[in-house]
Design a protein around this motif. Structure first.
Motif, mmCIF file in Angstrom:
data_model
loop_
_atom_site.group_PDB
_atom_site.id
_atom_site.type_symbol
_atom_site.label_atom_id
_atom_site.label_comp_id
_atom_site.label_asym_id
_atom_site.label_seq_id
_atom_site.Cartn_x
_atom_site.Cartn_y
_atom_site.Cartn_z
ATOM 1 N N VAL A 230 -14.812 -10.584 6.617
ATOM 2 C CA VAL A 230 -15.045 -9.799 5.401
ATOM 3 C C VAL A 230 -15.539 -10.702 4.280
ATOM 4 O O VAL A 230 -16.516 -10.382 3.574
ATOM 5 N N GLU A 231 -14.881 -11.852 4.082
ATOM 6 C CA GLU A 231 -15.294 -12.777 3.033
ATOM 7 C C GLU A 231 -16.701 -13.313 3.280
ATOM 8 O O GLU A 231 -17.514 -13.424 2.353
ATOM 9 N N GLN A 232 -17.005 -13.631 4.538
ATOM 10 C CA GLN A 232 -18.318 -14.175 4.862
ATOM 11 C C GLN A 232 -19.429 -13.152 4.594
ATOM 12 O O GLN A 232 -20.455 -13.463 3.985
ATOM 13 N N ASN A 233 -19.228 -11.926 5.055
ATOM 14 C CA ASN A 233 -20.231 -10.891 4.846
ATOM 15 C C ASN A 233 -20.324 -10.468 3.385
ATOM 16 O O ASN A 233 -21.415 -10.139 2.899
ATOM 17 N N THR A 234 -19.217 -10.490 2.673
ATOM 18 C CA THR A 234 -19.244 -10.184 1.250
ATOM 19 C C THR A 234 -20.022 -11.238 0.478
ATOM 20 O O THR A 234 -20.778 -10.923 -0.450
ATOM 21 N N SER A 235 -19.853 -12.503 0.873
ATOM 22 C CA SER A 235 -20.635 -13.575 0.251
ATOM 23 C C SER A 235 -22.125 -13.397 0.520
ATOM 24 O O SER A 235 -22.966 -13.639 -0.368
ATOM 25 N N THR A 236 -22.473 -12.950 1.719
ATOM 26 C CA THR A 236 -23.885 -12.688 2.032
ATOM 27 C C THR A 236 -24.436 -11.572 1.150
ATOM 28 O O THR A 236 -25.575 -11.652 0.662
ATOM 29 N N LEU A 237 -23.633 -10.527 0.931
ATOM 30 C CA LEU A 237 -24.071 -9.434 0.060
ATOM 31 C C LEU A 237 -24.277 -9.916 -1.370
ATOM 32 O O LEU A 237 -25.244 -9.512 -2.040
ATOM 33 N N ARG A 238 -23.388 -10.784 -1.851
ATOM 34 C CA ARG A 238 -23.557 -11.309 -3.215
ATOM 35 C C ARG A 238 -24.830 -12.140 -3.330
ATOM 36 O O ARG A 238 -25.547 -12.084 -4.337
ATOM 37 N N THR A 239 -25.123 -12.914 -2.280
ATOM 38 C CA THR A 239 -26.360 -13.701 -2.276
ATOM 39 C C THR A 239 -27.576 -12.787 -2.297
ATOM 40 O O THR A 239 -28.545 -13.022 -3.039
ATOM 41 N N TYR A 240 -27.541 -11.736 -1.484
ATOM 42 C CA TYR A 240 -28.635 -10.765 -1.478
ATOM 43 C C TYR A 240 -28.809 -10.116 -2.849
ATOM 44 O O TYR A 240 -29.943 -9.948 -3.335
ATOM 45 N N TYR B 291 -29.550 -5.768 4.424
ATOM 46 C CA TYR B 291 -28.501 -5.468 3.440
ATOM 47 C C TYR B 291 -27.611 -4.333 3.919
ATOM 48 O O TYR B 291 -26.370 -4.421 3.859
ATOM 49 N N VAL B 292 -28.226 -3.250 4.401
ATOM 50 C CA VAL B 292 -27.454 -2.094 4.886
ATOM 51 C C VAL B 292 -26.609 -2.487 6.093
ATOM 52 O O VAL B 292 -25.464 -2.046 6.253
ATOM 53 N N ASP B 293 -27.173 -3.338 6.959
ATOM 54 C CA ASP B 293 -26.432 -3.776 8.148
ATOM 55 C C ASP B 293 -25.187 -4.552 7.751
ATOM 56 O O ASP B 293 -24.088 -4.298 8.260
ATOM 57 N N VAL B 294 -25.334 -5.499 6.839
ATOM 58 C CA VAL B 294 -24.179 -6.288 6.394
ATOM 59 C C VAL B 294 -23.175 -5.411 5.654
ATOM 60 O O VAL B 294 -21.950 -5.562 5.801
ATOM 61 N N GLN B 295 -23.674 -4.475 4.869
ATOM 62 C CA GLN B 295 -22.792 -3.558 4.135
ATOM 63 C C GLN B 295 -21.965 -2.708 5.100
ATOM 64 O O GLN B 295 -20.758 -2.484 4.872
#
Length: 328
Positions: A213-223, A169-173
């Motif tokens: 940005v959109e791809q990683n933001t979507s990953t954060l929302r999933t997390y 999570y921190v890495d993607v953030q």
């Protein structure tokens, strides 16, 4: 003698003056050297343009990890990102009522059903139905939900697993923050760009950054969804009686086994009676068909036997009649 004394006095005075001048000169040069050294450092800093900022940034850089490390140590438990997965096997003698309770508790907790399925039907014999649910319940209400399920039904098996995704999570953030900074810089450069080649190159890079940005933001929302909502799998089985909690002592095990055997015999008689009554129309129908078939077959068989038995007697009587006629 007086002239010599005067001469020596003048010489001493001159030597004292010379030594005083040299001392003052050395002190002045030392002060000048110190001043030039400081001014040179200042000139070097001003000429470079980044020395003061770099030192400040270095100090901030050295102090920032310490503060972040301290915060990480203090918040190591509260800010962890964990995904909870819980599996429950439940038994119930009131199948419809238990399903109603599950639906009501899902609504009260603010969760939702991810998937569900029901096997069997009420027309079949009791104890043949089962239901499977995959639920998403808020993590802070998952324990109370499990407790309610255990109170309303018989909890046979419970299994839980937890996955820590804090590092991911921190890495993607961090990636999202870096990409957003790059996006702002690209927009600033795009406003200042005059050449078509530069504009095209900046727009291509900007499009790539926005996609990331959109791809990683979507990953954060999933997390966030996986962390905020616990995944609870329910398997609800309809039974004729609740399975007792087995004690490991030999006496208790023998008692439980004997009780289960008696219940199984009783259930066997009951299920046989239910099956017979439920299938009575088929039994009557096929009984009539088979009975008629046997009746017809036996009748045909008896007719054949009569023919076989009556045939030789008739022939002998006919022969005797013919002999009598000839004698007359």
């Amino acid at each position: 003698m007086k002239k010599r004394r005067i001469y020596y006095s003048l010489v001493m005075a001159v030597m004292l003056l010379l030594s005083a001048c040299s001392a003052s000169k050395n002190s002045t040069e030392a002060q000048y050297d110190r001043g030039t050294g400081q001014s040179g450092a200042n000139q070097a800093g001003s000429g470079n343009g980044f020395t003061a900022d770099t030192s400040a940034e270095t100090t901030a850089a050295t102090e920032e990890p310490k503060s972040s490390a301290g915060e990480a140590a203090n918040n190591s438990d509260t800010n962890r990102k964990r995904i909870r997965k819980i599996s429950l096997i439940l038994e119930t003698v009131e199948f419809e009522g238990s399903l109603k309770v599950i639906t009501e508790e899902i609504q009260k907790s603010g969760g939702y059903v991810e998937s569900s399925s029901i096997n069997g039907s009420s027309t079949e014999y009791k104890g043949s139905r089962s239901a499977q649910y995959v639920l998403r319940i808020p993590a802070d209400k998952a324990d109370s939900f499990i407790k309610i399920m255990g109170n309303k039904m018989s909890l046979i098996h419970e299994e839980e697993s937890s996955e820590d995704i804090t590092l991911n999570y921190v890495d993607v953030q961090s990636k999202v923050k870096a990409l957003e900074i790059e996006q702002e810089r690209l927009l600033a450069l795009l406003e200042k760009a005059n050449k078509i080649e530069d504009i095209i190159a900046l727009e291509e890079r900007l499009s790539d950054v926005r996609y990331q940005v959109e791809q990683n933001t979507s990953t954060l929302r999933t997390y966030d969804n996986l962390v905020e909502y616990a995944t609870i799998t329910l398997n609800v089985d309809e039974v004729l009686r609740i399975s007792p909690v087995e004690n490991k002592s030999p006496g208790s095990r023998m008692k439980t086994g004997l009780t289960n055997s008696l219940f199984n015999i009783r259930d066997g008689f009951v299920e046989t009676a239910v099956w017979f009554i439920a299938n009575l129309p088929y039994i009557i129908f096929w009984g009539i068909v088979i009975g008629l078939s046997i009746f017809i077959t036996m009748k045909v068989y008896h007719k054949k036997e009569k023919r076989q038995l009556s045939g030789p007697g008739q022939n002998t009587n006919a022969g005797r009649q013919e002999e009598g006629e000839q004698k007359k």
